[in-house]
Design a protein around this motif. Structure first.
Motif, short mmCIF file in Angstrom:
data_model
loop_
_atom_site.label_atom_id
_atom_site.label_comp_id
_atom_site.label_asym_id
_atom_site.label_seq_id
_atom_site.Cartn_x
_atom_site.Cartn_y
_atom_site.Cartn_z
N MET A 1 0.86 -1.19 0.00
CA MET A 1 0.00 0.00 0.00
C MET A 1 0.89 1.24 0.00
O MET A 1 1.81 1.34 0.78
CB MET A 1 -0.90 0.00 1.23
N ASN A 2 0.59 2.14 -0.87
CA ASN A 2 1.42 3.33 -1.02
C ASN A 2 1.03 4.37 0.02
O ASN A 2 -0.11 4.83 0.06
CB ASN A 2 1.24 3.89 -2.44
N ARG A 3 2.00 4.77 0.83
CA ARG A 3 1.73 5.74 1.88
C ARG A 3 1.25 7.06 1.33
O ARG A 3 0.41 7.74 1.92
CB ARG A 3 3.00 5.92 2.72
N GLU A 4 1.74 7.43 0.15
CA GLU A 4 1.35 8.72 -0.43
C GLU A 4 -0.13 8.77 -0.77
O GLU A 4 -0.72 9.85 -0.86
CB GLU A 4 2.20 9.01 -1.67
N THR A 148 4.28 3.54 10.73
CA THR A 148 3.71 2.51 9.87
C THR A 148 3.46 1.27 10.71
O THR A 148 4.36 0.77 11.38
CB THR A 148 4.64 2.15 8.70
N VAL A 149 2.23 0.81 10.69
CA VAL A 149 1.83 -0.38 11.44
C VAL A 149 1.60 -1.51 10.44
O VAL A 149 0.82 -1.36 9.49
CB VAL A 149 0.55 -0.11 12.26
N PHE A 150 2.29 -2.64 10.63
CA PHE A 150 2.21 -3.77 9.71
C PHE A 150 1.41 -4.89 10.36
O PHE A 150 1.64 -5.24 11.53
CB PHE A 150 3.61 -4.30 9.39
N ASP A 151 0.48 -5.48 9.62
CA ASP A 151 -0.20 -6.65 10.16
C ASP A 151 0.37 -7.92 9.52
O ASP A 151 1.18 -7.86 8.59
CB ASP A 151 -1.72 -6.54 10.00
N GLU A 152 -0.05 -9.08 10.02
CA GLU A 152 0.54 -10.35 9.58
C GLU A 152 0.19 -10.70 8.14
O GLU A 152 0.79 -11.60 7.55
CB GLU A 152 0.10 -11.47 10.51
N GLY A 154 0.45 -8.51 5.73
CA GLY A 154 1.21 -7.62 4.85
C GLY A 154 0.58 -6.26 4.63
O GLY A 154 1.11 -5.45 3.86
N ARG A 155 -0.52 -5.99 5.29
CA ARG A 155 -1.14 -4.67 5.14
C ARG A 155 -0.37 -3.63 5.96
O ARG A 155 0.24 -3.97 6.98
CB ARG A 155 -2.60 -4.71 5.58
N GLU A 156 -0.44 -2.39 5.52
CA GLU A 156 0.22 -1.30 6.21
C GLU A 156 -0.80 -0.20 6.53
O GLU A 156 -1.67 0.10 5.71
CB GLU A 156 1.34 -0.71 5.36
#
Length: 408
Positions: A1-4, A148-152, A154-156
């Motif tokens: 997922m693009n942070r921008e 940035t919070v990552f879940d198992e 792969g989502r951000e």
């Protein structure tokens, strides 16, 4: 997922337990539900809250003296407890949950934990807090001013503030298995030794509770370590095949977990002083000399318990006449029965984790990390635990109020 392409949330709360729910409500009231993200590992929020207070949800206690709270840095968190304890009932009143007080313990008037959880869920929904369940967070990183919070999977997710409200290590079936401490240790926060607390106690010599299994008695009791009384309480004590349960065991476990050689001293007849009990027994010997030892304490306390105590303490052959018994030894057996504790039943059945992330590396007023601005922690994940009686939920709520006040 693009942070921008994703606008950062004002706050991401990791953990939908007691403190996480309160935080989400307070922050969304200010910033709007669309600016707050609540992430929960289980398939629904607040599951552990349902089991508190035997399903009645002991929210707090009218006596919030600091001595009821424990940490390797005792006193570091006192200002939070002092400032926010009286605001906990006010918060619940504001979402339609009036409270009542029973023996100093604060409960919802309904005496139902489910009503507390429902009120919090309905409030969350009404203000549109974005809530994702079945979402297990495995990493948090900070780049520039944004987390940035990552879940198992792969989502951000991106946020200006991150609050770690994941609980401790006990009751892994409720999602708290201790694996989430790493979210904070990766920011160089230290983890203390962990022990199960508010938990059943194992007895070293099972002969000391022979004949007592399944019996429950109101007692006065002391926890003694190295000859020093470290805590006292009164209430129900339940005898099991492994040791001790009931409110007395739960309360004293906070002071005996992780301790070698701890002893519980029990007064099975707190209604009477030693002198009063002595006088009654002497009168009974004089008036009822036809009875044998089995019935020396009948009419004074539970017969089965008294018979087991006298046998276990070896005060004499219970088939002998009651006149043959040394009253002082009988009084000792009843008023000062000693049981050595060998350990606890462990994290899986404990209600609270003793120990956690060291509080000294957080601001004592706001619980903001000293290592990463915008990073906070609340509740049981920190090295703060309380006595049995609403103190742990009170800490969860007070810490949530401190953090939300800081971000607001």
């Amino acid at each position: 997922m693009n942070r921008e392409n994703q606008r950062p949330f004002k706050a991401i709360i990791i953990g939908g337990g007691a403190s996480g729910l309160m935080l989400s409500i307070n922050l969304a009231n200010k910033f709007g539900g669309d600016r707050i993200l609540l992430l929960e590992k289980l398939d629904r929020v607040g599951k552990k809250l349902l089991s508190t207070g035997n399903g009645r949800c002991n929210l707090s206690n009218v006596d919030n003296d600091y001595n009821h709270y424990h940490s390797q840095n005792d006193g570091y968190f006192n200002q939070i407890i002092a400032e926010y304890s009286n605001k906990v009932p006010k918060f619940f009143n504001s979402i339609g949950v009036p409270f009542s007080v029973e023996d100093g313990k604060v409960f919802p008037l309904s005496k139902q934990a489910s009503s507390v959880l429902d009120a919090m869920r309905f409030k969350l929904e009404s203000i549109g807090v974005k809530t994702l369940t079945s979402t297990s967070v495995n990493r948090v990183k900070k780049y520039d001013k944004i987390f940035t919070v990552f879940d198992e999977n792969g989502r951000e997710f991106y946020g200006e503030n991150v609050i770690v409200s994941v609980g401790g290590k006990c009751q892994k079936h409720l999602g708290t298995d201790g694996s989430s401490y790493s979210l904070l240790t990766e920011f160089n926060h230290k983890l203390t030794n962990l022990y199960p607390s508010i938990v059943q106690l194992k007895v070293k010599d099972l002969l000391r509770i022979k004949g007592l299994k399944g019996l429950k008695q109101k007692v006065d009791a002391k926890a003694v370590v190295n000859g020093k009384v470290v805590s006292k309480t009164q209430g129900d004590l339940l005898f099991t095949d492994y040791g001790l349960s009931g409110n007395v065991a739960f309360y004293l476990s906070s002071y005996l977990t992780g301790i070698k050689g701890g002893v519980i001293e029990i007064d099975f007849c707190p209604e009477l002083t030693r002198e009063e009990l002595t006088r009654l027994l002497i009168e009974k010997q004089n008036n009822c000399s036809y009875l044998n030892g089995e019935y020396l304490l009948s009419g004074i306390m539970n017969l089965k318990i008294s018979q087991s105590l006298l046998r276990n303490e070896s005060v004499g052959n219970l088939q002998n006449p009651i006149t043959k018994f040394d009253v002082s030894k009988v009084v000792d057996a009843v008023k000062n029965y000693k049981i050595e504790i060998s350990g606890t039943m462990g994290f899986d059945v404990a209600q609270v984790t003793k120990g956690g992330i060291c509080v000294q590396d957080f601001n004592p007023l706001t619980l903001e990390s000293k290592f990463a601005s915008g990073l906070y922690a609340t509740g049981e994940v920190l090295d703060v635990d309380g006595d049995c009686g609403g103190y742990n939920l009170n800490w969860a709520f007070c810490s949530a109020l401190a953090v939300s006040n800081s971000i607001l």
